[in-house]
Scaffold this motif. Structure first.
Motif, short mmCIF file in Angstrom:
data_model
loop_
_atom_site.label_atom_id
_atom_site.label_comp_id
_atom_site.label_asym_id
_atom_site.label_seq_id
_atom_site.Cartn_x
_atom_site.Cartn_y
_atom_site.Cartn_z
N MET A 1 77.86 51.88 62.68
CA MET A 1 77.18 50.85 61.83
C MET A 1 76.82 49.37 61.62
N PRO A 2 78.70 48.79 61.81
CA PRO A 2 78.20 47.63 62.67
C PRO A 2 77.34 46.94 63.49
N PHE A 3 77.69 47.61 64.59
CA PHE A 3 76.95 47.11 65.17
C PHE A 3 75.62 47.42 65.79
N LYS A 4 75.47 48.26 64.55
CA LYS A 4 73.92 48.43 64.44
C LYS A 4 72.99 47.54 63.95
N LEU A 5 74.17 47.30 62.39
CA LEU A 5 73.62 46.63 61.86
C LEU A 5 74.02 44.77 62.75
N LEU A 6 74.73 44.28 63.26
CA LEU A 6 74.81 43.39 64.07
C LEU A 6 73.66 42.86 64.95
N LEU A 7 72.92 44.51 65.85
CA LEU A 7 72.26 44.09 66.46
C LEU A 7 70.82 43.40 65.72
N PHE A 8 70.36 44.16 65.01
CA PHE A 8 69.57 44.61 63.54
C PHE A 8 69.48 42.72 63.49
N VAL A 9 70.39 42.16 63.00
CA VAL A 9 70.52 40.63 62.31
C VAL A 9 70.43 39.54 63.99
N MET A 10 71.03 40.19 64.29
CA MET A 10 70.48 39.41 66.09
C MET A 10 69.61 38.93 66.53
N VAL A 11 68.94 40.24 66.50
CA VAL A 11 67.08 40.11 66.57
C VAL A 11 66.13 39.06 66.07
N ASP A 12 66.24 39.00 64.44
CA ASP A 12 65.79 38.95 63.11
C ASP A 12 64.95 40.42 63.11
N GLY A 13 65.19 41.39 62.32
CA GLY A 13 65.42 42.12 62.68
C GLY A 13 63.87 42.06 62.05
N TRP A 14 64.00 41.98 60.80
CA TRP A 14 63.24 41.90 59.28
C TRP A 14 61.87 40.94 59.53
N ALA A 15 62.10 39.76 60.33
CA ALA A 15 60.97 39.30 60.97
C ALA A 15 60.30 39.89 61.91
N LEU A 16 60.77 40.57 63.07
CA LEU A 16 60.25 41.35 64.35
C LEU A 16 59.72 42.98 63.79
N LEU A 17 59.59 43.36 62.31
CA LEU A 17 59.62 44.39 61.94
C LEU A 17 57.79 43.80 61.20
N VAL A 18 58.55 42.79 60.49
CA VAL A 18 57.22 43.11 59.23
C VAL A 18 55.87 42.01 60.40
N GLY A 19 56.98 41.36 61.00
CA GLY A 19 55.19 41.05 62.09
C GLY A 19 54.22 42.07 62.22
#
Length: 225
Positions: free
Chosen positions: A199-217
């Protein structure tokens, strides 16, 4: 103290007044069904499904809270549906308020932009399912498709699209879970839950790729096709 009086009178017999009362009743019905309409004929369904998939894939069951995800989905729905709403306002609502067109004509003009949006994201296969259920004759043109049937087919298409996007989102996080599980098994740490470590690695990966902006876009662009 304020007082209130109720009086009973004869029923309205003038067609104009009866028509006005029916319009008021229709508007009250629409307002009471507004949440259901928003869930079925807008982009809300696809967005909220994808949001729940990303939360499950990250392994955080309660974060972000469901209220936050629903609020973000509502704001995104407003942004995505803004061109449709503006067209309805310009062609139907404002002319009706200015008494340049009648109620029935305003209702027909208000449906046109919404039907165009739903047709763009509705599969013919989903629409044919409801024609097979009702045993109605297949339409030759889009104008012959009832709005109610189109809305039902649109919901099914949105459900499939949402689950497809959710599956594609799930794959990278599933691969990360498998890698962490294999490493823990090789190290002999079988008692340590792999989800807790990954879970920490998945959160780190999601934050590093700017996941929310990428997902919303990506979600917004999926409705622009």
């Amino acid at each position: 103290m304020p007082t209130m009086q109720l009086t009973l009178g004869a029923g309205q017999t003038e067609p104009e007044k009866v028509s006005l009362l029916l319009e008021i009743l229709f508007m009250l019905t629409v307002l009471s069904l507004a949440p259901a309409i928003m869930l079925t004929v807008t982009s809300f369904t696809r967005i909220i499904i994808v949001f729940h998939f990303i939360r499950q894939a990250l392994g955080v069951q309660q974060l972000p809270p469901s209220q936050v995800l629903a609020s973000l989905a509502i704001f995104m729905t407003v942004v995505i549906m803004m061109p449709v709403g503006k067209q309805i306002n310009d062609t139907a609502l404002q002319p009706y308020l200015e008494e340049r067109i009648g109620f029935n004509e305003a209702l027909d003009k208000a449906q046109a932009p919404l039907r165009t949006f739903m047709f763009k994201h509705t599969r013919e296969k989903d629409l044919s399912i409801f024609y097979a259920i009702t045993k109605m004759e297949q339409p030759r043109t889009k104008e012959e498709v009832p709005t109610v049937m189109l809305a039902a087919a649109y919901v099914i298409s949105e459900l499939k699209t949402g689950f497809t996007i959710g599956f594609l989102i799930y794959i990278p996080f599933l691969v990360l879970d498998m890698v962490v599980s294999s490493i823990l098994l090789a190290m002999g740490m079988m008692m340590l839950p792999p989800m807790m470590v990954s879970m920490p690695f998945k959160l780190l990966l999601f934050v590093m790729v700017d996941g929310w902006a990428l997902l919303v876009g990506s979600l917004v662009n999926s409705f622009a096709v």
